[in-house]
Structures are given as structure tokens and as C-alpha cells.
Design an enzyme around this catalytic site. Structure first.
Site, short mmCIF file in Angstrom:
data_model
loop_
_atom_site.label_atom_id
_atom_site.label_comp_id
_atom_site.label_asym_id
_atom_site.label_seq_id
_atom_site.Cartn_x
_atom_site.Cartn_y
_atom_site.Cartn_z
N GLY A 183 -11.42 -6.38 -0.59
CA GLY A 183 -12.58 -6.33 0.29
C GLY A 183 -12.55 -7.29 1.46
O GLY A 183 -13.58 -7.50 2.11
N LYS A 234 1.03 -9.97 -9.06
CA LYS A 234 -0.23 -9.50 -8.49
C LYS A 234 -0.99 -8.77 -9.58
O LYS A 234 -0.47 -7.84 -10.19
CB LYS A 234 0.00 -8.57 -7.30
CG LYS A 234 -1.29 -8.12 -6.61
CD LYS A 234 -0.98 -7.29 -5.37
CE LYS A 234 -2.27 -6.96 -4.62
NZ LYS A 234 -3.14 -6.01 -5.34
N CYS A 274 -2.05 -2.09 -10.38
CA CYS A 274 -2.29 -0.70 -10.01
C CYS A 274 -2.98 0.04 -11.14
O CYS A 274 -2.51 0.01 -12.28
CB CYS A 274 -0.97 -0.02 -9.66
SG CYS A 274 -1.19 1.69 -9.08
N MET A 290 0.85 -1.19 0.00
CA MET A 290 0.00 0.00 0.00
C MET A 290 0.88 1.24 0.00
O MET A 290 1.69 1.43 0.91
CB MET A 290 -0.93 -0.01 1.22
CG MET A 290 -1.98 -1.09 1.18
SD MET A 290 -2.99 -1.19 2.69
CE MET A 290 -1.88 -2.12 3.77
N MET A 291 0.71 2.06 -1.02
CA MET A 291 1.53 3.26 -1.15
C MET A 291 1.36 4.18 0.05
O MET A 291 0.24 4.43 0.50
CB MET A 291 1.15 4.01 -2.44
CG MET A 291 1.44 3.23 -3.71
SD MET A 291 3.19 2.84 -3.94
CE MET A 291 3.87 4.48 -4.20
N ASN A 295 -7.50 -11.31 -3.14
CA ASN A 295 -7.36 -9.99 -2.55
C ASN A 295 -8.61 -9.19 -2.92
O ASN A 295 -9.24 -9.43 -3.93
CB ASN A 295 -6.09 -9.32 -3.08
CG ASN A 295 -5.95 -7.86 -2.68
OD1 ASN A 295 -5.68 -7.00 -3.51
ND2 ASN A 295 -6.12 -7.56 -1.41
#
Length: 340
Positions: free
Chosen positions: A212, A138, A99, A17-18, A210
Site C-alpha cells: 500500500g 520476502k 505469494c 511483480m509477475m 511493503n
């Protein structure tokens, strides 16, 4: 010292997570869980090659196992960046194909690469040839209107030809035109069944899900269908859940923590992290950049609002990290003493 990296660690993963999963958050997370696999923030291959590697790649010896996530699409550059990451002690190198931001689209990496599975295959193969650690992918379900299950299966099939055995799938497609990255995390519908079908189609691959997933209960349900679960913002904004993950997700791994997310455990973690903060403060790092990760540690605990406020308001006013945390802890522990 951290334990050796093992396939079992992939059962539960904290997502990249950025601006969140920096080295300081990862240190805090490791205080809470010994076994959960952690990710760096996404780094571009060019930044790794040309940037300040100590700043970008430095990590504490206690952090492992940790995955370095790279963004890029040039075969040679991604291979070079992967090799650098392996040299810096990362246990796995992950290619970002998920992303959805305009910036990564312009740089030709991230989710837009789902339209180029053969390029992804070549990049992954080049990275794998450059390192002795696993190279993983991913991705999303798909992009824009090309989001059928068949398209996802074809993408994975082509990329797996590189030798890649590990895929994490965000169970939403990405709209590359019209939605912001934040909106892409919530607006496209979740289709967990696509990921379940993917596992059935590729039993030889390690498939993680991945999107929610906000609790260990939900993670355990998904683990009935897939090999691993990646949790994102829930692990950051409710980090106490990680304190129970070793016991609930990894019972087969010897030496795990036996505690639950109780007040005593979280208080001990907070003080251990305070001592870590002090080491960085003494090197000139700003308190707020360290203490911000502690703010959500106590959720739904009497006094937690005052805990958060104390850290937020006083972080810039002190150079004593232990005293700051001890004072903030009074708001949660004193209430507990009163109600005991």
C-alpha cells in the site's frame, strides 16, 4: 555502467511483480533511478534449473543492482537455482514466502510456507551455502487466522537462525482460501505497526516494509521506523516517481541524478528507452511487449491520454521505435510549449 551493490540501495526497492518487472521494465526503471534496488519477476526454482535461462535470467549490464526472486521449497533445488542466478550476475537471491495464489500453494511455496518456518530456515541456509551474494526473504504478516504479531516474530526469529539478515514484510496477512491474489493485495488490512515492532525486536536485522505504499512521501515516513521500503504497482503505473527517488531517498550516495520528474527529463528517458527498444525490435521482439512499459510514463500531464493512445494504437504498425516515441511525445511536449 551500474554502480556496485551496497546496503544503502535497500532503502527503496521496486517489488517483484509477475508479468510486469521483466528485463525491459527494469531497463526503463534504471533510466529513471540509479540507486533504487530492482527485482525480477518471481521465477520457480524448477524453471531456472530446467528452463531457457537466457530468456528467464538474461539482463542488460545497465540494469544492476537487481535481485532474483525464487519460488520453491526443496532445499537442493533452491540452492541449485540460487547458484545459477548468482552465475548470471544477480546481486541478491530472494526467497518468496509471500505469494498467495493457488498455484504456488499447490507447488508448496509462497505464503503457505509461513506455516513451516523451519523449512524456510533450511532452504535459506542451503541457498546461502551455495552463493556468495546475500540471500533474503520476502514474507507476509501471516496466513489465514494465524496472523498475530507473536506468530510473525516467531517466524522471523526461526528463519534468522539460518543467518538471513534481510527480511521484507508485506504488511498484510494472506488468506489462502477464499481470496484471489489481487484481493490479497487489498482486502486484508494493513498493519504497518507489526513491521515497526519487528524492527524494534530485531535491531540487528534489516527490515523492509511493503504494502500500500504509493509515494516517496510515504516511503520517507516509513523510513523513520524501518530500514527499507518496497514499492509495488505505484512504481510501475506511475514510474515517474522513480525519477525523484535518487535525490529524495538516496541523497548520501554520490553520483545520483539531480533531476526531478519534469517533462524534459521524462522525454529524454522515453527517447533513450526508444533506442533500447529498437535494438530488440531488430532481434525480432514484438514492439508491444516493449512499448507497454512506456505507456504510464506520463501521468497527470496535459496530453498524456493521447500519448498513451498513440503508443497503444500504433505499436503494432511500425518497426521504428524512435519514430513511434517521437510522434507520441508531440502530444505532451506541444501542449507544454503552448502553455509556456
Amino acid at each position: 555502467m551500474p554502480e556496485p551493490f551496497d546496503k544503502a540501495h535497500r532503502k527503496l526497492v521496486v517489488a517483484p511483480m509477475m508479468e510486469l518487472t521483466d528485463r525491459h521494465y527494469r531497463y526503463l526503471a534504471r533510466l529513471l533511478t540509479r540507486h533504487t534496488l530492482l527485482y525480477t519477476e518471481m521465477l520457480t526454482c524448477k524453471a531456472v534449473i530446467h528452463g531457457d535461462r537466457s530468456y528467464l535470467l538474461g539482463k542488460h549490464a545497465a540494469e544492476g543492482p537487481v535481485v532474483l526472486q525464487l519460488g520453491g521449497s526443496d532445499v537442493a533445488e533452491m540452492a541449485q537455482a540460487a547458484a545459477i542466478g548468482a552465475e548470471w550476475g544477480y546481486d541478491e537471491i530472494n526467497m518468496n514466502v509471500g505469494c498467495p495464489s493457488d498455484r504456488v500453494k499447490a507447488g508448496r511455496f509462497g505464503a503457505c510456507l509461513m506455516a513451516e518456518p523451519q523449512l524456510v530456515r533450511d532452504v535459506v541456509a542451503g541457498m546461502a551455502a551455495a552463493v556468495d551474494v546475500p540471500v533474503t526473504v520476502k514474507c507476509r504478516l501471516g496466513i489465514d487466522r494465524d496472523d498475530s504479531y507473536e506468530a510473525l516474530e516467531s517466524f522471523v526469529d526461526q528463519v534468522a537462525a539460518s543467518g538471513c539478515e534481510y527480511f521484507t514484510v508485506h504488511a498484510r496477512k494472506a488468506w489462502l482460501d477464499g481470496l484471489s491474489p489481487k484481493e490479497n493485495r487489498t482486502i486484508p488490512p494493513l498493519r504497518y505497526e507489526y513491521v515497526y515492532r519487528l524492527k524494534q525486536a530485531f535491531p540487528q536485522l534489516h527490515i523492509s516494509i511493503n504494502g500500500g505504499i504509493d509515494s516517496l512521501d510515504a516511503s520517507l515516513e516509513h523510513l523513520q521506523q524501518v530500514d527499507g521500503v518496497m514499492v509495488g504497482r505505484a512504481a510501475y503505473y506511475s514510474p515517474a516517481m522513480l525519477a525523484e527517488s535518487d535525490q529524495r531517498i538516496f541523497p548520501e550516495l554520490a553520483g545520483g541524478y539531480e533531476h526531478l520528474a519534469d517533462l524534459e527529463t521524462l522525454s529524454a528517458v522515453a527517447l533513450a528507452y526508444a533506442r533500447y527498444m529498437q535494438e530488440w525490435l531488430d532481434q525480432g521482439v514484438r514492439m508491444s511487449s516493449l512499448s507497454r512499459h512506456l505507456i504510464p510514463l506520463f501521468q497527470e500531464v496535459p496530453g498524456s491520454r493521447l500519448w498513451r493512445r498513440h503508443l497503444s494504437e500504433h505499436a503494432s504498425k511500425t518497426t521504428d521505435a524512435v519514430a513511434l516515441v517521437e510522434q507520441a511525445l508531440e502530444y505532451v511536449t506541444s501542449d507544454a510549449r503552448r502553455t509556456a
